[in-house]
Design a protein around this motif. Sequence first.
Motif, PDB file in Angstrom:
ATOM      1  N   VAL A 295       0.881  -1.190  -0.228  1.00 56.11           N
ATOM      2  CA  VAL A 295      -0.185  -0.093  -0.032  1.00 56.11           C
ATOM      3  C   VAL A 295       0.924   1.177   0.088  1.00 56.11           C
ATOM      4  O   VAL A 295       0.511   2.256  -0.852  1.00 56.11           O
ATOM      5  CB  VAL A 295      -0.985   0.002   1.111  1.00 56.11           C
TER       6      VAL A 295
ATOM      7  N   ARG B 225       0.603   3.787  -2.901  1.00 54.25           N
ATOM      8  CA  ARG B 225      -0.091   4.892  -2.594  1.00 54.25           C
ATOM      9  C   ARG B 225      -1.776   4.767  -2.471  1.00 54.25           C
ATOM     10  O   ARG B 225      -2.274   5.849  -3.054  1.00 54.25           O
ATOM     11  CB  ARG B 225       0.466   6.279  -3.178  1.00 54.25           C
ATOM     12  N   HIS B 226      -2.134   3.597  -2.825  1.00 52.25           N
ATOM     13  CA  HIS B 226      -3.636   3.274  -3.245  1.00 52.25           C
ATOM     14  C   HIS B 226      -3.945   1.729  -2.858  1.00 52.25           C
ATOM     15  O   HIS B 226      -3.323   0.853  -2.847  1.00 52.25           O
ATOM     16  CB  HIS B 226      -3.595   3.565  -4.532  1.00 52.25           C
ATOM     17  N   PHE B 227      -5.169   1.814  -1.950  1.00 53.03           N
ATOM     18  CA  PHE B 227      -5.487   0.458  -1.744  1.00 53.03           C
ATOM     19  C   PHE B 227      -5.821  -0.480  -2.860  1.00 53.03           C
ATOM     20  O   PHE B 227      -5.671  -1.587  -2.876  1.00 53.03           O
ATOM     21  CB  PHE B 227      -6.711   0.710  -0.590  1.00 53.03           C
TER      22      PHE B 227
ATOM     23  N   GLN C 186      -9.943  -5.675  -1.759  1.00 53.06           N
ATOM     24  CA  GLN C 186      -9.641  -4.502  -1.125  1.00 53.06           C
ATOM     25  C   GLN C 186     -10.248  -4.477   0.273  1.00 53.06           C
ATOM     26  O   GLN C 186      -9.398  -4.124   1.110  1.00 53.06           O
ATOM     27  CB  GLN C 186     -10.163  -3.137  -1.942  1.00 53.06           C
TER      28      GLN C 186
ATOM     29  N   SER D  42      -7.828  -3.659   3.586  1.00 47.04           N
ATOM     30  CA  SER D  42      -8.027  -2.327   4.349  1.00 47.04           C
ATOM     31  C   SER D  42      -7.926  -3.194   6.140  1.00 47.04           C
ATOM     32  O   SER D  42      -7.654  -2.517   6.944  1.00 47.04           O
ATOM     33  CB  SER D  42      -9.318  -1.884   4.033  1.00 47.04           C
TER      34      SER D  42
ATOM     35  N   LYS E  48      -5.579  -2.012   9.096  1.00 47.62           N
ATOM     36  CA  LYS E  48      -6.227  -1.741  10.267  1.00 47.62           C
ATOM     37  C   LYS E  48      -5.803  -2.227  11.389  1.00 47.62           C
ATOM     38  O   LYS E  48      -5.336  -1.664  12.533  1.00 47.62           O
ATOM     39  CB  LYS E  48      -7.896  -1.419  10.156  1.00 47.62           C
TER      40      LYS E  48
ATOM     41  N   LEU F 292      -1.031   5.313   7.779  1.00 49.62           N
ATOM     42  CA  LEU F 292      -1.595   5.727   6.636  1.00 49.62           C
ATOM     43  C   LEU F 292      -2.630   6.958   6.757  1.00 49.62           C
ATOM     44  O   LEU F 292      -3.122   6.802   7.757  1.00 49.62           O
ATOM     45  CB  LEU F 292      -2.022   4.719   5.903  1.00 49.62           C
ATOM     46  N   ARG F 293      -2.471   7.912   6.046  1.00 49.66           N
ATOM     47  CA  ARG F 293      -3.428   9.094   5.996  1.00 49.66           C
ATOM     48  C   ARG F 293      -4.413   8.750   4.733  1.00 49.66           C
ATOM     49  O   ARG F 293      -3.891   8.906   3.737  1.00 49.66           O
ATOM     50  CB  ARG F 293      -2.822  10.394   6.095  1.00 49.66           C
ATOM     51  N   ARG F 294      -5.635   8.434   5.056  1.00 50.19           N
ATOM     52  CA  ARG F 294      -6.726   8.208   4.100  1.00 50.19           C
ATOM     53  C   ARG F 294      -7.136   9.523   3.522  1.00 50.19           C
ATOM     54  O   ARG F 294      -7.356  10.586   4.014  1.00 50.19           O
ATOM     55  CB  ARG F 294      -7.642   7.512   4.516  1.00 50.19           C
TER      56      ARG F 294
ATOM     57  N   THR G 246      -8.699  11.490  -0.460  1.00 51.51           N
ATOM     58  CA  THR G 246     -10.087  11.159  -1.133  1.00 51.51           C
ATOM     59  C   THR G 246      -9.459  10.285  -2.565  1.00 51.51           C
ATOM     60  O   THR G 246     -10.201   9.348  -2.821  1.00 51.51           O
ATOM     61  CB  THR G 246     -10.459  12.462  -1.899  1.00 51.51           C
TER      62      THR G 246
ATOM     63  N   VAL H   7      -3.658   7.385  -0.523  1.00 48.64           N
ATOM     64  CA  VAL H   7      -3.052   7.432   0.842  1.00 48.64           C
ATOM     65  C   VAL H   7      -1.993   7.941   0.882  1.00 48.64           C
ATOM     66  O   VAL H   7      -0.966   8.105  -0.223  1.00 48.64           O
ATOM     67  CB  VAL H   7      -3.163   6.039   1.534  1.00 48.64           C
TER      68      VAL H   7
END
Length: 289
Positions: A12, A16-18, A29, A33, A37, A48-50, A52, A55
């Motif tokens: 990830v 930089r993307h799930f 996905q 996720s 978590k 990670l900072r989610r 729009t 990440v």
Amino acid sequence: MELRYLRYFVAVARERHFTRAAKALGISQPPLSQQIKRLEDEVGTPLLRRLTRGVELTEAGEAFYEDACKILAMSDAALEKARGIARGLIGSLSIGITSSDAFHPQIFTLIRQFQQQNPAVTVNQVEANMATLMNRLGEGELDLAFVRLPCESSKAFDLKILDREAMVVALHRSHPLAGSEALALEQLSDTPLIMFPQEVAPGLYDRVYGCCERAGIDMHNTLQASQLSSSLSMVAAGGGFALVPQSMASISPPNVTYHALSSPELFTDIAICWRRFERSRTVKRFLAT
């Protein structure tokens, strides 16, 4: 902490993307996720900072990412190393060689071939006399040993004969018989014999001693050399004659001539020895070579 958590996190972090990370990992996905978590819960801080459209790594995530990459690389390397050792592709091999064997080209051709085929195996060569090699092989300090037969202690090991080699006469160039192509031992009864120590090769020593004694050589008037190879230096100095394996005729000391032995025929066998019930895959690969 499970390694799969680290692998998921690294994927990830790189993508930089799930969604793209899940596709690269071959999973869907939602489970990805959930695993990330759980990892963050175990670490105790967000990694990670989610955003729009993807990440980004938090400050803690940046540090964790560097260490996670190192841990995964070490884990992969450890697995490959273990598997390589199990297959005999990685490791080390200690090989014993007698001083006289060192002049036989087939031995070093074999070692070189093995090294080319198994570049990740470190080959250590130890040169010593026969008794020392056999003791070190039995104690596990050596994996294999090249020896000259006859060798009484070799009966305690498995062995394979690689070559039968004739013994030849080494004479000083000024000796009256130096012009002869072949010689019988009886012709040398007036020339002192230069012998190697018995502990260098006990079986071969007894064979040479017995042949010379039967040929009428004065065994009370022998000269002592420290090794088979050093007997040639004594011949070059005019000390007498020596009986050496034919491959040692590749050594060309000044004033030394070599002659076939017409009577009696005298041979020595070169063999490779290893411990019975040997389990090392590396040793087995060498023997296969």
